[in-house]
Design an enzyme around this catalytic site. Structure first.
Site, mmCIF file in Angstrom:
data_model
loop_
_atom_site.group_PDB
_atom_site.id
_atom_site.type_symbol
_atom_site.label_atom_id
_atom_site.label_comp_id
_atom_site.label_asym_id
_atom_site.label_seq_id
_atom_site.Cartn_x
_atom_site.Cartn_y
_atom_site.Cartn_z
ATOM 1 N N THR A 1 -9.733 1.060 3.997
ATOM 2 C CA THR A 1 -8.807 0.786 5.094
ATOM 3 C C THR A 1 -9.615 0.999 6.347
ATOM 4 O O THR A 1 -10.584 1.752 6.330
ATOM 5 C CB THR A 1 -7.657 1.830 5.082
ATOM 6 O OG1 THR A 1 -6.896 1.658 3.901
ATOM 7 C CG2 THR A 1 -6.735 1.741 6.291
ATOM 8 N N THR B 1 -6.926 7.414 6.574
ATOM 9 C CA THR B 1 -7.243 6.521 5.460
ATOM 10 C C THR B 1 -7.362 7.396 4.213
ATOM 11 O O THR B 1 -7.584 8.603 4.310
ATOM 12 C CB THR B 1 -8.564 5.751 5.674
ATOM 13 O OG1 THR B 1 -9.647 6.693 5.711
ATOM 14 C CG2 THR B 1 -8.557 4.948 6.962
#
Ligand code: ASP
Length: 364
Positions: free
Chosen positions: A210, A261
């Site tokens: 991410t 993340t």
């Protein structure tokens, strides 16, 4: 019901002018960067965001507001087929379909926009920005998010690259010995599969990627963005922390900006990004705020299957933060070879710094 009424063009212009005046009153000018103080603009991001933070700082130097600069930055990994956790080339869900999540937030106006389980659109963060700009809602999902993207002229395309398709198939064939799928041992010789195993290993076949990016302008205003294809091979329709305001991202120009993340469900339960910002509001540095939040995440990890033999969370979560003075920090639950974060400041090249951490395995 002021929120529900339709704004006329005249209303809108008047409201916007008023909002700008309120913002100017509400936000005392941030302390100018001194020789000893950190230079701004500054952008902080996950490890995969080196090029993104550089572009975000360039955009802020050219006058872009932080949230727009953040979206411009994350468009780089979104368009990169080698970034298998973000945008085009992102690894698909368990059905082989790429479903993307993204959100943006502007810490000055306290507005946000988000999309979840969005298919066939390469740049979901840009769609989230349009949700923020062109609706008085925050989160659009699935088919509705796709219709909105189409209406705003985003091109539809197949996001599943050949490499990602092969990796998904290998996962599917190896996921269980009780289904009809059979692995072919020769598949691991395929250059695309070798590439994946070199990057992510083959023992735990469900990593993820991410990008979060928090941007702080020269005057201390803040904006942020998080974008992802989510947990690799997730159950169809699963939405992680990334597009959830307060979890995958949060900012307030009076305080700071943060995002996360890693294991999305751990972050959702502890409302990670908002918690980091609140710890900064209480006076903690960005790094201390990230660590304090991760301690809370560890404390909230109570189910046995989520913990190791010493009672620590098995899953990793990374948090990133910047305060309005331009100080940055990041922390991870587990220190690994990948626990670094990207930072770029005006006048400097982007660099990777080590994250603080709660735990370190003897053999990382
Ligand atoms: N947080 C993302 C999710 O849970 C995955 C990641 O950051 O790697 O969808």
């Amino acid at each position: 019901m002021p929120e529900e009424r339709t704004l006329t063009r005249r209303d809108l212009i008047a409201t916007t002018a008023k909002a700008a005046a309120v913002a100017a009153i509400a936000l005392p000018a941030a302390k100018a960067a001194t020789a000893a103080g950190p230079a701004r603009p500054v952008a902080v991001a996950s490890r995969n965001g080196l090029a993104a933070v550089k572009l975000a700082v360039e955009r802020m130097l050219a006058g872009a507001v932080p949230v727009n600069a953040a979206v411009a930055g994350v468009a780089i990994p979104e368009g990169d087929p080698d970034e298998v956790g973000v945008g085009y080339g992102g690894l698909p869900n368990e059905d082989g379909v790429v479903q993307l999540d993204a959100a943006v937030m502007d810490g000055t106006t306290m507005r946000a926009g988000a999309v979840a389980a969005l298919e066939r659109i390469k740049h979901p963060a840009a769609v989230a920005l349009e949700v923020m700009r062109h609706t008085n809602r925050i989160l659009l999902v699935g088919e509705g998010a796709l219709k909105f993207a189409r209406a705003h002229g985003f091109p539809e395309e197949n996001l599943l690259t050949e490499r990602s398709r092969k990796i998904w198939l290998l996962w599917k064939e190896n996921a269980s010995g009780k289904d009809d799928w059979l692995p072919d041992p020769k598949e691991v010789e395929d250059p695309d599969i070798r590439w994946f195993i070199e990057q992510y290993g083959d023992s735990y076949f469900r990593p993820a990627g991410t990008i979060h990016l928090s941007a702080c302008a020269a005057d201390g205003r803040l904006g942020c963005c998080t974008t992802t294809s989510g947990l690799f091979f997730k159950v169809s329709g699963r939405v992680g922390d990334s597009p959830l305001v307060g979890c995958g991202l949060y900012c307030d120009s009076e305080v700071g900006s943060a995002g996360g993340t890693g294991h999305g469900e751990s972050n959702i339960i502890s409302v990670g990004a908002h918690t980091v910002v609140e710890f900064m509001r209480q006076g903690k540095s960005p790094e201390a705020a990230c660590l304090a939040t991760l301690e809370r995440v560890a404390g909230n990890t109570r189910l046995a299957y989520l913990k190791d033999e010493a009672g620590r969370p098995k899953n990793n979560l990374y948090l990133y933060a910047v305060n309005r003075a331009g100080e940055v920090g990041s922390a991870a639950i587990w220190a690994t070879a990948r626990s670094q974060y990207a930072v770029c400041r005006a006048g400097s090249e982007p660099q990777l710094l080590d994250c603080a951490y709660l735990y370190k395995r003897e053999k990382a």
